[in-house]
Design an enzyme around this catalytic site. Sequence first.
Site: not given
Length: 393
Positions: A36, A39, A130, A132, A134, A180
């Site tokens: 997390e 990326d 909103g 998390g 995606s 994502d």
Amino acid sequence: MQTNLIGHISTIFREKFGHVPAHIARAPGRVNLLGEHVDYNDGFVLPAAIDRATYIAFSPTGAPHSTLWAADFDQQVSFSPETISTKSQVDSSPIPEWGLYPAGVMWSLMEETLPAFSMNAVFASDVPRGSGLSSSASVEMAFMLAWQTLGGWTLPPMRRALLGQKAENHYVGVNCGIMDQFASACGVENKLLLLDCRSLEWKTIPLPEHVSIVIADTTVRRKLTSGEYNKRRAACDEAVRLLQQDLPYIESLRDINVEEFNRLAKKLPGEIEKRARHVVEEIERSNQAEALLEAGNVRNFGRLMNECHISLRDLYEVSCPELNVMVNIAQSIDGCYGARLTGAGFGGCTVNLVARENAIEFSRTLAKGYELETGLPPEIYITRASNGAELLR
Ligand code: GLA
């Protein structure tokens, strides 16, 4: 859920445009198990596309502009290649925030000189916004596929993901990484996806048979998330700049291991050190993921998820009280191997790896415990890894 949404958007399409839509496409949201906020630091991520998606019904039109109806907002936008660069509609009013995602996709296609022919479209999503998971990337990838279908060109899924990321970075203004859009474009049923965010090489990893992925939505949504997100990213860039004074060959935090980092950490200002430490240690954790999962060592993999949460909470500081409550309760329930916040943070969902035989009882106990402690009824569901964006008809 899927058939309901397809029926819903098809009906609205007929009402708005007077005929049945020529095509239907879907593009999923994603959940990330490990890696997390790495990326955009060239690290490794381990997401899966989920069985919640954005669905779009669309047809080509002879009009000079595209007209898109967002069923979730009961709102419409109309824009054309001429109005795109000023983020305005054909009547000169500004494109509303939700419309920036499809408009951004058209903009990035224009940048590549790929045709984005005018379309009439209706879309809706069961990826909570909103949260998390995606939802934005799923909207982008759904529209990317729609314009590909009408444009007569074909790009590999990873290229479509990169163009979606470009839209979000340069048109919408969120400096996100590639995870994502990648997961939404490249998802594979029943598989986790392991992506090297530097080389963009990826492979699938089977999810062990006896575990379920449970998503728990705190239902808390934070505003200003994109501002905080961009700040975290800037802190990582600053860490690289400062570390380059001693290690001129590093290009990103991927290039420094934990040992080296410990040696040089004192040179970094406190906050930058915390942010960079999360990234360096998280890349090390995600490096172990493949071997652990392949050996069926779900217990140790779950431990890494738990460590990841602590790091996101204390070092990267992207958690919130409700996410911490959800994670703490989850970790105390039978059958839970690992629990942590998923996605950018600041609210939204947690991801839980749970023994399949315990998953239903786990979900009930977690929902009860969370509501008791916060007064908020959460939404909890067992998810399935799904295919990436696809044309359904
Ligand atoms: C958001 C971004 C991703 C990634 C995650 C955090 O979802 O869009 O690129 O950075 O946050 O891992």
